[in-house]
Write an enzyme that holds these catalytic residues in place. Sequence first.
Site, mmCIF file in Angstrom:
data_model
loop_
_atom_site.group_PDB
_atom_site.id
_atom_site.type_symbol
_atom_site.label_atom_id
_atom_site.label_comp_id
_atom_site.label_asym_id
_atom_site.label_seq_id
_atom_site.Cartn_x
_atom_site.Cartn_y
_atom_site.Cartn_z
ATOM 1 N N VAL B 74 6.240 -2.773 -9.310
ATOM 2 C CA VAL B 74 5.868 -2.121 -10.394
ATOM 3 C C VAL B 74 7.132 -1.067 -10.927
ATOM 4 O O VAL B 74 7.479 -0.272 -9.987
ATOM 5 C CB VAL B 74 4.625 -1.094 -10.258
ATOM 6 N N GLY B 119 9.501 3.555 -9.590
ATOM 7 C CA GLY B 119 9.158 2.174 -9.382
ATOM 8 C C GLY B 119 8.575 2.145 -7.882
ATOM 9 O O GLY B 119 8.476 3.145 -6.991
ATOM 10 N N LYS B 120 7.799 1.055 -7.384
ATOM 11 C CA LYS B 120 7.357 0.833 -6.182
ATOM 12 C C LYS B 120 7.218 -0.621 -6.020
ATOM 13 O O LYS B 120 6.956 -1.396 -6.997
ATOM 14 C CB LYS B 120 6.226 1.689 -6.010
ATOM 15 N N GLY B 121 6.990 -0.889 -4.720
ATOM 16 C CA GLY B 121 6.876 -2.394 -4.659
ATOM 17 C C GLY B 121 6.223 -2.608 -3.070
ATOM 18 O O GLY B 121 6.164 -1.827 -2.316
ATOM 19 N N ASP B 160 10.017 1.895 2.876
ATOM 20 C CA ASP B 160 8.990 2.593 2.880
ATOM 21 C C ASP B 160 7.932 2.187 3.964
ATOM 22 O O ASP B 160 8.578 2.088 5.125
ATOM 23 C CB ASP B 160 8.214 2.161 1.494
#
Lengths: 196, 434
Positions: B74, B119-121, B160
């Site tokens: 995202v 962002g992040k995934g 992460d």
Amino acid sequence: MPSRAPSGLIPAEVPNGILFEQALECCSHRYGLSVEAVLRRLEEGDCGMHSTFRYGLAKGLSCYLASLGSIFHEVYVYGSSIGESSNFASDIDVIVVVERRRDEIVNLLKRLNLSLTSHYRRLIGLERDPVSLLDVHVIDRTEQAERSGYGAVIGGLHTRPICLWRSDPATTGASRKENSRRASNTCSSAPKSTER
Amino acid sequence: MAIQDTARMVSERIKDTEINPYEMMLQQLDLVREYTTIPDGIWQILRNPERTLEVSVPITRDDGGIEVFTGYRVQHSSARGPCKGGIRFHPGVTVEEVKALAGWMTWKCAVVNIPYGGGKGGISCDPSCFTRSELERITRRYTTMIYPLIGTRRDIPAPDVNTNAQVMNWIVDTVQFLSGESTPGVVTGKSIEIGGALGRHEATGRGVMFITLGVLQRLGIDVAETRIAVQGFGNVGSIASRLLGEAGAKIVAISDVSGAYHCPTGFDIDLVLDYVKQSPGHLLAGLPHSGMEEISNDELLALDVDVLIPAALEAQIAARNAEDIRARVIVEGANGPTTPEADLILGEKGTTVVPDILANAGGVVCSYFEWVQNIQCFPWEEKETDQRLGRILQRALREVWTLAEEREISLRLAAFILGVERVATAIQLRGVFP
């Protein structure tokens, strides 16, 4: 949510299970029905049952807020929750009186709302509605004294909110633990129908 | 019906109810809205991620079977720069969670004023069930699936939950093969040998140290007179302890999963670090230190200290123990160690709480440094990283502190407002295309 969620995504600690149990017991007591029957009526959209359920939930919420210490002074409920006209999507109109309005209070109430709304949808088996189960207005002592904004609603002749909980002036400034104990003493039993 | 039956029925019905984390992020935004004059249209942009990609990630297990996992990437906002945010491997990963965390990264980068968006995934999987070769395959396949979105100037992943430098190394390698170019800046948190930054390992703990010293100075507390309790002696807690000890503070309590320990005269942190290096599981259990007593975790949190640094898990300071906290300052080294109820109670008590979005931002700032070094093809000395980190975090603290004082609000809200307003300003300056 997996571990390491930042503070902005930490939910409220509200004991949803207990609050919902108390609300169902409140309905059960008032209508003389089993909890299964109460849940069935709620699923069918029985307006009186939805109002009583919301009243019971508001009562539980007021006890929870009382347990957080001397921050909260009074909790009122008004609108359809004290009538017979609530439906699946109705919110619970609540006024919370505090010493002074702070962003942490608003933040907590928003997260309480998210939590209760999610659990309510799950309990009744709803997909989306209500968007928000609580409609909470926070007012401070000055607004209450000056009857400004929602401070005026508290004493309103037409709206007639019901006070669910009021801090004992003698205990103002008492520690949170003492308040928590007092709150649990006064709120542990299911609300009686005569309270309404 | 007996109360026990009611309880059973309610818990049956509401079990597994997840509070939507993205809704929670939006609620936070709504809270900020009351304090700003950002136009409606800009709010609509802020409330929605720019891009959400859901990918199917099939891998061949070592036994020859094929399994398919779902992954996400995202991009919440690129208004202030390329999107930045970690990749997590966890069974609980959902698109809503990734969207919420991507938004959080947008505000976090903006608070410390580094030129990134958020962002992040993640992949919804349990990495503990994978062998190393399976983990490599799922990482490389996921990288291939999100390849259209990521890039040095577009979107830069990082480690992460359950991902590490090795996972980042595989991503760099995969991208290099797909693009035919050397692109070390496509991720941060890599191994030093292939473009990682010196000082990255210490950055979050060092950041906690800078922020703590900055707060002490503002409150007029002499560092040499300061007693500090640190919950969690992992990467963040141990390094913050060592650096604050070197700055003159007395670390009087430390803890990890093996227990909590109190030494009123102050721990010799070098001695503790030496012990932990060689102890079973690298834990504090069995630590030989004079004048030390073992205490409970709750007792550590309630110690009469000047600063408490929760650097372990989330929700450690809750309604049940917030009233017991005696520290004048709390610096959130961990993510989300304070519940909203506790935040309320601590605010009432006058405790200064430095929020995680600022206190543990050292990691993302150092990621930025790694990226800059990769782009410049010019690695820095560790000392340079440390100095620049200090300057950026001290500036961020100054800005958040000033805003909190001006508006008479908490540091947490001030940090959030600062971040959101910066992103909103960037969007307004750019305009809406076309």
